[in-house]
Design an enzyme around this catalytic site. Structure first.
Site, PDB file in Angstrom:
ATOM      1  N   ARG A 170      -4.049 -17.774   6.208  1.00  0.00           N
ATOM      2  CA  ARG A 170      -5.141 -16.863   6.583  1.00  0.00           C
ATOM      3  C   ARG A 170      -6.006 -17.370   7.730  1.00  0.00           C
ATOM      4  O   ARG A 170      -6.383 -16.562   8.592  1.00  0.00           O
ATOM      5  CB  ARG A 170      -5.968 -16.528   5.331  1.00  0.00           C
ATOM      6  CG  ARG A 170      -5.180 -15.642   4.373  1.00  0.00           C
ATOM      7  CD  ARG A 170      -5.770 -15.590   2.995  1.00  0.00           C
ATOM      8  NE  ARG A 170      -5.587 -16.851   2.274  1.00  0.00           N
ATOM      9  CZ  ARG A 170      -5.849 -17.039   0.996  1.00  0.00           C
ATOM     10  NH1 ARG A 170      -6.310 -16.028   0.275  1.00  0.00           N
ATOM     11  NH2 ARG A 170      -5.654 -18.205   0.410  1.00  0.00           N
TER      12      ARG A 170
ATOM     13  N   SER B 247       0.831  -1.204   0.000  1.00  0.00           N
ATOM     14  CA  SER B 247       0.000   0.000   0.000  1.00  0.00           C
ATOM     15  C   SER B 247       0.867   1.257   0.000  1.00  0.00           C
ATOM     16  O   SER B 247       0.403   2.337   0.331  1.00  0.00           O
ATOM     17  CB  SER B 247      -0.902  -0.026   1.231  1.00  0.00           C
ATOM     18  OG  SER B 247      -0.097  -0.213   2.376  1.00  0.00           O
TER      19      SER B 247
ATOM     20  N   TYR C 227      10.088 -13.454  -5.756  1.00  0.00           N
ATOM     21  CA  TYR C 227      11.168 -12.668  -5.146  1.00  0.00           C
ATOM     22  C   TYR C 227      12.539 -13.179  -5.627  1.00  0.00           C
ATOM     23  O   TYR C 227      12.588 -14.012  -6.537  1.00  0.00           O
ATOM     24  CB  TYR C 227      11.014 -12.681  -3.614  1.00  0.00           C
ATOM     25  CG  TYR C 227       9.714 -12.014  -3.212  1.00  0.00           C
ATOM     26  CD1 TYR C 227       9.530 -10.641  -3.410  1.00  0.00           C
ATOM     27  CD2 TYR C 227       8.642 -12.746  -2.717  1.00  0.00           C
ATOM     28  CE1 TYR C 227       8.334 -10.015  -3.103  1.00  0.00           C
ATOM     29  CE2 TYR C 227       7.426 -12.125  -2.403  1.00  0.00           C
ATOM     30  CZ  TYR C 227       7.287 -10.761  -2.607  1.00  0.00           C
ATOM     31  OH  TYR C 227       6.098 -10.140  -2.315  1.00  0.00           O
TER      32      TYR C 227
ATOM     33  N   GLY D 105      -5.068 -22.524   0.484  1.00  0.00           N
ATOM     34  CA  GLY D 105      -6.516 -22.749   0.468  1.00  0.00           C
ATOM     35  C   GLY D 105      -6.970 -24.054   1.091  1.00  0.00           C
ATOM     36  O   GLY D 105      -8.088 -24.493   0.853  1.00  0.00           O
TER      37      GLY D 105
ATOM     38  N   HIS E  32      13.079 -18.151   1.234  1.00  0.00           N
ATOM     39  CA  HIS E  32      11.907 -17.746   0.443  1.00  0.00           C
ATOM     40  C   HIS E  32      12.296 -17.795  -1.038  1.00  0.00           C
ATOM     41  O   HIS E  32      12.852 -16.853  -1.592  1.00  0.00           O
ATOM     42  CB  HIS E  32      11.483 -16.339   0.855  1.00  0.00           C
ATOM     43  CG  HIS E  32      10.109 -15.961   0.375  1.00  0.00           C
ATOM     44  ND1 HIS E  32       9.433 -16.667  -0.593  1.00  0.00           N
ATOM     45  CD2 HIS E  32       9.277 -14.955   0.754  1.00  0.00           C
ATOM     46  CE1 HIS E  32       8.252 -16.102  -0.793  1.00  0.00           C
ATOM     47  NE2 HIS E  32       8.123 -15.067   0.017  1.00  0.00           N
TER      48      HIS E  32
HETATM   49  C1  FNR Z   1       1.107 -14.283   2.702  1.00  0.00           C
HETATM   50  N1  FNR Z   1       1.920 -15.258   2.105  1.00  0.00           N
HETATM   51  C2  FNR Z   1       3.281 -15.175   2.239  1.00  0.00           C
HETATM   52  N2  FNR Z   1       4.085 -16.165   1.738  1.00  0.00           N
HETATM   53  C3  FNR Z   1       5.417 -16.153   1.964  1.00  0.00           C
HETATM   54  O1  FNR Z   1       6.108 -17.065   1.534  1.00  0.00           O
HETATM   55  N3  FNR Z   1       5.985 -15.139   2.695  1.00  0.00           N
HETATM   56  C4  FNR Z   1       5.265 -14.107   3.203  1.00  0.00           C
HETATM   57  O2  FNR Z   1       5.826 -13.233   3.894  1.00  0.00           O
HETATM   58  C5  FNR Z   1       3.874 -14.093   2.925  1.00  0.00           C
HETATM   59  N4  FNR Z   1       3.088 -13.060   3.347  1.00  0.00           N
HETATM   60  C6  FNR Z   1       1.719 -13.162   3.308  1.00  0.00           C
HETATM   61  C7  FNR Z   1       0.923 -12.190   3.928  1.00  0.00           C
HETATM   62  C8  FNR Z   1      -0.465 -12.330   3.967  1.00  0.00           C
HETATM   63  C9  FNR Z   1      -1.290 -11.300   4.646  1.00  0.00           C
HETATM   64  C10 FNR Z   1      -1.061 -13.459   3.357  1.00  0.00           C
HETATM   65  C11 FNR Z   1      -2.553 -13.651   3.414  1.00  0.00           C
HETATM   66  C12 FNR Z   1      -0.287 -14.397   2.731  1.00  0.00           C
HETATM   67  C13 FNR Z   1       1.297 -16.472   1.520  1.00  0.00           C
HETATM   68  C14 FNR Z   1       0.958 -17.480   2.610  1.00  0.00           C
HETATM   69  O3  FNR Z   1       2.120 -18.022   3.192  1.00  0.00           O
HETATM   70  C15 FNR Z   1       0.106 -18.661   2.079  1.00  0.00           C
HETATM   71  O4  FNR Z   1       0.843 -19.340   1.089  1.00  0.00           O
HETATM   72  C16 FNR Z   1      -1.218 -18.210   1.484  1.00  0.00           C
HETATM   73  O5  FNR Z   1      -1.890 -17.343   2.376  1.00  0.00           O
HETATM   74  C17 FNR Z   1      -2.122 -19.399   1.147  1.00  0.00           C
HETATM   75  O6  FNR Z   1      -2.428 -20.155   2.291  1.00  0.00           O
HETATM   76  P1  FNR Z   1      -3.862 -20.017   3.037  1.00  0.00           P
HETATM   77  O7  FNR Z   1      -3.931 -18.631   3.578  1.00  0.00           O
HETATM   78  O8  FNR Z   1      -4.917 -20.258   1.998  1.00  0.00           O
HETATM   79  O9  FNR Z   1      -3.852 -21.078   4.100  1.00  0.00           O
END
Ligand code: FNR
Length: 326
Positions: A296, A110, A156, A274, A151
């Site tokens: 999430r 943002s 990235y 998901g 990561h």
């Molecule tokens: C993420 N995700 C994420 N992935 C990662 O490798 N490093 C990170 O710092 C982040 N940051 C991040 C912030 C927020 C607010 C969300 C919602 C997601 C992705 C996360 O690790 C995950 O792969 C996804 O959210 C899908 O899984 P869920 O949420 O469906 O269980």
């Protein structure tokens, strides 16, 4: 618990004291992978993300690992370099570093900024980047983390070497699957040699879908080579980085990201994207992967484990929940 950027760290990237409580309250996850944590000041792409490159960073992270360990949790630190997903404003006016000169042109959270054109790392800069990962892994051990997750997902820096759209190099880090997987493998090797390979995990997005990555059908051969090499190294795990793991990629031969990883990687595989309790349990029983990471649901439900165990309806995640760190 999957890694999730929360952007509540101080301006100098020192973790905020409120993060101690946030992670401690989720120790019951069994294993937490922290939010992406920048390995040096130059690794930045977004403000207020935590770092692991000063004594102060280490000091506060240690309080976090302490709190999680007191509750019998395991916690890995996610090591992050944004590469081209950044802006000259963070680099004294210079373009951010990447595998090659490319432009994702994506919004940086943002902040109102859009990622800019990158510059290709020189061979000596690649060696420095590898050393930066190793130093960050060493710092993570000083802060008593149980391990680190590189990561290598979501577009990235590490991922930028693993796709043809972002890696147009003509040296030993480009052109062929062997060369394009080299940076990732050298990062793993440098970290593993310092902290032990069993303390190093890797997150991958073979079906690139974020941060301006456009997957080429040839990318799958880079991943096949990478996973084949990873099979020979006793790292902790490979972890899928994707938001919806039901997505099928024609560029991956019609497979989902996790099923592609399973096809070529034979050791511990963590899926994410998901999943709920039912889908995770049945997939694990079918041998599609070994563990699941949820993201999430951990933000939306403080008592997630209890709710899953007792089959309760989960509170739905919404983005406004990111405003506060509860
Ligand atoms: C993420 N995700 C994420 N992935 C990662 O490798 N490093 C990170 O710092 C982040 N940051 C991040 C912030 C927020 C607010 C969300 C919602 C997601 C992705 C996360 O690790 C995950 O792969 C996804 O959210 C899908 O899984 P869920 O949420 O469906 O269980």
């Amino acid at each position: 618990m999957a890694p999730m950027t929360r952007r509540k760290a101080h301006h100098d990237h020192t973790p905020n004291g409120i993060m101690i409580d946030y992670y401690a309250k989720r120790s019951y996850a069994g294993m937490i992978i922290t939010e992406g944590t920048i390995i040096t000041q130059d690794a930045i792409g977004f403000g207020n993300v935590p770092g692991i490159f000063t004594d102060k960073h280490i000091e506060i992270w240690q309080k976090i690992t302490d709190a999680v360990h007191k509750n019998n949790g395991i916690i890995f630190l996610q090591l992050w370099h944004c590469g081209r997903i950044s802006h000259p404003i963070f680099h004294n006016g210079k373009p951010p570093i990447s595998a090659s000169e490319t432009n994702a042109n994506v919004p940086l959270g943002s902040s109102g900024y859009t990622s800019s054109i990158s510059r290709a790392a020189s061979t000596s800069e690649i060696q420095s980047l590898i050393n930066d990962y190793a130093t960050a892994a060493e710092n993570a051990m000083k802060a008593d983390f149980d391990g680190v997750e590189i990561h290598g997902a979501n577009g990235y820096l590490v991922d930028q070497f693993l796709h043809y759209c972002t890696n147009q190099r003509e040296d030993e880090y480009g052109e062929t699957p062997e060369n394009m997987a080299r940076f990732c493998l050298e990062v793993i090797s440098a970290c593993g040699k310092i902290i032990g390979f069993n303390r190093v995990g890797l997150r991958l997005s073979p079906g690139g879908h974020m941060s301006g990555i456009v997957t080429d059908y040839k990318d799958q051969f880079i991943y096949q080579h990478l996973l084949n090499e990873l099979n020979k190294i006793p790292i902790a795990y490979v972890h899928t980085g994707i938001f919806d793991d039901s997505t099928v990629f024609s560029e991956l031969g019609g497979l989902t990201a996790t099923s592609f990883l399973r096809k070529y990687y034979s050791n511990t595989l963590i899926a994410s994207g998901g999943y709920d309790f039912t889908s995770a349990e049945s997939s694990i029983k079918q041998g599609l992967f070994d563990l699941v990471a949820m993201g999430r649901p951990f933000i939306a439900n403080l008592d997630l484990l209890e709710k899953l165990k007792t089959n309760q309806v989960l509170r739905q995640y919404d983005q406004n929940m990111l405003n506060t760190l509860e």
